[in-house]
Design an enzyme around this catalytic site. Structure first.
Site, short mmCIF file in Angstrom:
data_model
loop_
_atom_site.label_atom_id
_atom_site.label_comp_id
_atom_site.label_asym_id
_atom_site.label_seq_id
_atom_site.Cartn_x
_atom_site.Cartn_y
_atom_site.Cartn_z
CE LYS A 93 -2.34 7.20 -1.76
NZ LYS A 93 -3.39 7.71 -2.45
CE1 TYR A 146 -3.23 3.02 0.39
CE2 TYR A 146 -2.13 3.47 2.48
CZ TYR A 146 -2.87 3.88 1.49
OH TYR A 146 -3.58 4.90 1.64
#
Length: 151
Positions: free
Chosen positions: A135, A131
């Site tokens: 990002k 994640y």
């Protein structure tokens, strides 16, 4: 001012959309995959030239990218969080290069940090999982796009 909000159906996007709609003179458009979207776009799958066509029709003065995935496998996270912002930037350069881009990043881009201590934005990024890594890739795409953009 025409403001396009991507990811308006999510938690943060819903709050952003609500606040923007309260601004005098703001014409807020919702972009996304849902049937009720004003601008039909899928950042995870659409080719940049298709996104550019949709952006040209919407003619936004600003785009707020709240779209993102917080869970799922690494492929899903990469498609939405890394590819999505990169494709959006390419489309904006082609169709609306003067539009301001506001992209929502994540503290996960900096990694877990030290418990009890705040991590400043000047600290080096060290994401601890898919994640945060995806990002961060989206942030790099936006920051290096050459657009009037902020993360």
């Amino acid at each position: 001012m025409r403001i396009l909000v991507l990811g308006a159906g999510g938690y943060l996007g819903g709050h952003v959309t609500e606040r923007l709609r309260a601004l005098p003179g703001a014409r807020v458009l919702v972009g996304g995959r849902s049937p009720g979207a004003d601008v039909a776009v899928d950042l995870a799958a659409d080719r940049p030239h298709l996104l550019a066509g949709a952006l040209a029709k919407a003619a936004p003065d600003a785009v707020v990218n709240c779209a993102g995935a917080t869970g799922g496998d690494a492929v899903t996270l990469a498609e939405v969080n890394a590819r999505g912002p990169a494709a959006l930037c390419a489309a904006l350069r082609a169709a609306a290069p003067g539009a301001r881009l506001v992209h929502l990043g994540s503290a996960a881009e900096y990694g877990p940090g030290t418990p009890g201590l705040r991590v400043a934005e000047s600290e080096p990024c060290a994401p601890a999982g898919p994640y945060g890594a995806t990002k961060l890739a989206g942030t790099v795409a936006v920051a290096s796009s050459g657009l009037d953009a902020v993360v």
